[in-house]
Design a protein around this motif. Sequence first.
Motif, short mmCIF file in Angstrom:
data_model
loop_
_atom_site.label_atom_id
_atom_site.label_comp_id
_atom_site.label_asym_id
_atom_site.label_seq_id
_atom_site.Cartn_x
_atom_site.Cartn_y
_atom_site.Cartn_z
N UNK A 29 0.83 -1.21 0.00
CA UNK A 29 0.00 0.00 0.00
C UNK A 29 0.86 1.26 0.00
N UNK A 30 1.90 1.26 0.81
CA UNK A 30 2.78 2.43 0.87
C UNK A 30 3.60 2.59 -0.41
N UNK A 31 4.03 1.48 -1.00
CA UNK A 31 4.78 1.55 -2.26
C UNK A 31 3.94 2.22 -3.34
N UNK A 32 2.68 1.82 -3.44
CA UNK A 32 1.78 2.42 -4.43
C UNK A 32 1.58 3.89 -4.14
N UNK A 33 1.30 4.21 -2.89
CA UNK A 33 1.01 5.60 -2.53
C UNK A 33 2.21 6.51 -2.80
N UNK A 34 3.38 6.07 -2.39
CA UNK A 34 4.56 6.91 -2.59
C UNK A 34 4.91 7.06 -4.06
N UNK A 35 4.65 6.03 -4.87
CA UNK A 35 4.91 6.14 -6.30
C UNK A 35 3.98 7.18 -6.93
N UNK A 89 -7.84 11.16 -8.32
CA UNK A 89 -8.67 10.03 -7.88
C UNK A 89 -7.79 8.87 -7.43
N UNK A 90 -6.67 8.63 -8.11
CA UNK A 90 -5.75 7.57 -7.71
C UNK A 90 -5.24 7.80 -6.29
N UNK A 91 -4.82 9.03 -6.01
CA UNK A 91 -4.29 9.35 -4.68
C UNK A 91 -5.39 9.21 -3.63
N UNK A 92 -6.59 9.64 -3.96
CA UNK A 92 -7.70 9.52 -3.00
C UNK A 92 -8.01 8.05 -2.70
N UNK A 93 -8.03 7.21 -3.72
CA UNK A 93 -8.28 5.78 -3.51
C UNK A 93 -7.16 5.17 -2.70
N UNK A 94 -5.93 5.54 -3.01
CA UNK A 94 -4.78 5.04 -2.27
C UNK A 94 -4.86 5.42 -0.79
N UNK A 133 -0.39 14.36 1.65
CA UNK A 133 -1.01 13.96 0.39
C UNK A 133 -2.08 14.95 -0.03
N UNK A 134 -2.92 15.35 0.89
CA UNK A 134 -3.98 16.30 0.59
C UNK A 134 -3.41 17.68 0.25
N UNK A 135 -2.33 18.06 0.93
CA UNK A 135 -1.66 19.32 0.62
C UNK A 135 -1.12 19.31 -0.81
#
Length: 158
Positions: free
Chosen positions: A97-103, A120-125, A149-151
């Motif tokens: 999950x973190x690998x995806x989010x950080x990428x 949308x990708x970041x929000x789902x992540x 992330x939101x910032x």
Amino acid sequence: MSIRFLCDTHRQQLLRSKVVAETRWDEWMEAGREAYAERNWVSALRYLGCSFELSELMLGLERLPDAPSLDRYMLAGHYLAECFARCGDSHLQQHCLLAVHYRLLKTLQSPEGRGLSLQRNVEISLQMLERHYRAENRLDELSHCRRESLRLLQRCYH
């Protein structure tokens, strides 16, 4: 930590042709989803792991990842994370999950990545991460990641 599912020979073969790599990714994801639906976790891990690693390799070949490549990576990573959760390995679930989010965030921070529609990708992540951390009763550990992330989303899309 990098999780390896592909041997060096297969990795080199797949890197030679984007068309072959994309075809294999599709086949492995389908087989992984079927095994997952049948609760055959060992088989699902193999196929989903190969799909995840392959999507990561394909991203590495691109100067600028495109949205379909990032979608492939995210889909494979989230499926693999869920499979690890079903196997009772929350550490590897979190890793995926973190690998995806950080990428996603790394791409979004690049000048070229800002042109991609990744909100949308970041929000789902973030939702997937929140679900994991909530289940682990460690939601407070996610607050900084969520805030940053939101910032970043606010800066890129508003």
